[in-house]
Design a protein around this motif. Structure first.
Motif, mmCIF file in Angstrom:
data_model
loop_
_atom_site.group_PDB
_atom_site.id
_atom_site.type_symbol
_atom_site.label_atom_id
_atom_site.label_comp_id
_atom_site.label_asym_id
_atom_site.label_seq_id
_atom_site.Cartn_x
_atom_site.Cartn_y
_atom_site.Cartn_z
ATOM 1 N N UNK A 127 -20.426 -27.553 59.461
ATOM 2 C CA UNK A 127 -19.679 -26.339 59.803
ATOM 3 C C UNK A 127 -19.989 -25.858 61.221
ATOM 4 N N UNK A 128 -18.986 -25.214 61.824
ATOM 5 C CA UNK A 128 -19.166 -24.669 63.178
ATOM 6 C C UNK A 128 -19.600 -23.213 63.116
ATOM 7 N N UNK A 129 -19.457 -22.609 61.920
ATOM 8 C CA UNK A 129 -19.802 -21.193 61.786
ATOM 9 C C UNK A 129 -20.723 -21.031 60.571
ATOM 10 N N UNK A 130 -21.152 -19.797 60.351
ATOM 11 C CA UNK A 130 -21.978 -19.535 59.153
ATOM 12 C C UNK A 130 -21.098 -18.982 58.030
ATOM 13 N N UNK A 131 -19.783 -19.031 58.197
ATOM 14 C CA UNK A 131 -18.875 -18.458 57.205
ATOM 15 C C UNK A 131 -18.762 -19.423 56.015
ATOM 16 N N UNK A 132 -19.127 -18.967 54.785
ATOM 17 C CA UNK A 132 -19.261 -19.896 53.648
ATOM 18 C C UNK A 132 -18.022 -20.748 53.362
ATOM 19 N N UNK A 133 -16.823 -20.183 53.439
ATOM 20 C CA UNK A 133 -15.630 -20.937 53.031
ATOM 21 C C UNK A 133 -15.270 -22.081 53.989
ATOM 22 N N UNK A 134 -15.912 -22.113 55.141
ATOM 23 C CA UNK A 134 -15.624 -23.231 56.052
ATOM 24 C C UNK A 134 -16.018 -24.561 55.398
ATOM 25 N N UNK A 167 -12.888 -20.840 65.506
ATOM 26 C CA UNK A 167 -13.968 -21.623 66.129
ATOM 27 C C UNK A 167 -13.626 -23.100 66.184
ATOM 28 N N UNK A 168 -12.512 -23.482 65.589
ATOM 29 C CA UNK A 168 -12.199 -24.918 65.490
ATOM 30 C C UNK A 168 -11.104 -25.355 66.461
#
Ligand code: HEM
Length: 307
Positions: free
Chosen positions: A53-60, A132-133
């Motif tokens: 993942x590129x972020x800490x956002x769980x659904x990524x 972020x993608x």
């Protein structure tokens, strides 16, 4: 020693002798060789490190894994398509039909599971991690394009308004007007997005080469080369029709549903795709990508993508 074992040992001996190999060395190797374990054979540990993942956002994580699952199904589809292409000169209808049926099973699973995308992520989370993608997009999936190039003759992949005019032109000429040129363009300026430019830079040459190689061994060319009796085989025709509907209508409709769910707002589109023309581009009824129009009725063609 029991006769069956002796028989087996002799066969193994012959196998190695045929390659000029020393049977005894291989037998000794067997003595030290470790057992095959599930985790090694399936490469589970490697597989489970491929999600980054590129972020800490769980659904990524859901977004990444579902894309990976899709790419694996695409790989399975290409595996079948390559086998059909290799068998082109003496393919049996049974083999042809069975392989196309398998691809249909893969695409049915993909269309049926797409709700994991449509309903399985929180829109607020999606809209954040998606930013972020950029400029990445599933649009850049080369396997998706390769499947099409194995499935049909190249002129069917030309943008619909140029299809008729270019149908007898060279593949190079047709390639300039391939349908995806119309996608990933900026709504405001009509310019190609970075998504499209980078995709072409990375895969353009390879895809053009594949288009040329597949001229005589795409599914339609192979179908056309069958004798008249085989061409009338109803199982084969049904599977080819299903393939067309699965790849060009059922999956694209489910996919479009996810774009509508996350990117469409009552008055304006969410900028998460880099401002592309996805609403005009993605729906199958606008693209009218059809692999085997000869296998559909006029009525079915007129209503393509509208059901
Ligand atoms: C929430 C989930 C998804 C959304 C919102 C979404 C959105 C979009 C959009 C807007 C486009 C148009 C090009 C662009 O503007 O970037 C596109 C194209 C595409 N996406 Fe997705 N997508 C999703 C999931 C997926 C998944 C799971 C795959 C699987 C590989 C995928 C594969 C593709 C392909 C192959 C195209 C090109 C389609 C064509 O050229 O007709 N997408 N997507």
């Amino acid at each position: 020693m029991d006769n069956e074992v002796v028989d087996l040992i002799n066969k193994i001996k012959e196998k190695y002798a045929a390659q000029g190999q020393n049977f005894k060395s291989y037998l000794e190797g067997l003595l030290y060789q470790d057992y095959t374990h599930y985790w090694d054979y399936i490469a589970v540990d490697s597989l489970l490190t491929l999600q980054k993942p590129k972020t800490l956002i769980p659904d990524e994580m859901i977004f990444i894994i579902y894309h990976q699952i899709t790419e694996l199904y695409f790989k399975l589809s290409l595996h079948e398509l390559e086998q059909i292409a290799s068998a082109k000169n003496n393919i049996s209808v049974q083999f042809f039909t069975d392989r196309v049926r398998r691809i249909n099973a893969y695409f049915k699973n993909l269309a049926n599971s797409f709700e994991i995308m449509v309903d399985g992520m929180e829109p607020e989370q999606f809209l954040k991690f998606r930013m972020s993608l950029l400029p990445a997009s599933g649009f850049q999936s080369a396997q998706y394009r390769m499947i099409e190039m194995y499935a049909t003759s190249f002129e069917r992949l030309v943008a619909k308004d140029k299809r008729e005019e270019l149908k007898d032109k060279s593949i190079e000429e047709q390639f300039k007007y391939i349908y995806w040129q119309a996608g990933a363009t900026e709504t405001d300026t009509g310019n190609k997005t970075l998504t499209l430019t980078k995709f072409e830079q990375k895969y353009g040459d390879e895809l053009l080469r594949l288009a040329k190689t597949n001229k005589a061994c795409n599914l339609w060319a192979i179908y056309e080369s069958l004798n008249e009796t085989d061409k009338q085989n109803q199982d084969l025709i049904a599977e080819l029709r299903n393939l067309d509907l699965n790849v060009n209508v059922n999956w694209p409709l489910m996919h479009y549903k996810s774009a509508v769910k996350y990117l469409q707002k009552p008055k304006e589109d969410v900028a998460a795709t880099g401002g592309t023309n996805w609403q005009k581009y993605l729906p199958p009824r606008f693209q009218l990508r059809i692999f085997y129009p000869e296998l559909f009725t006029q009525d079915e063609l007129t209503n393509w993508g509208k059901f």
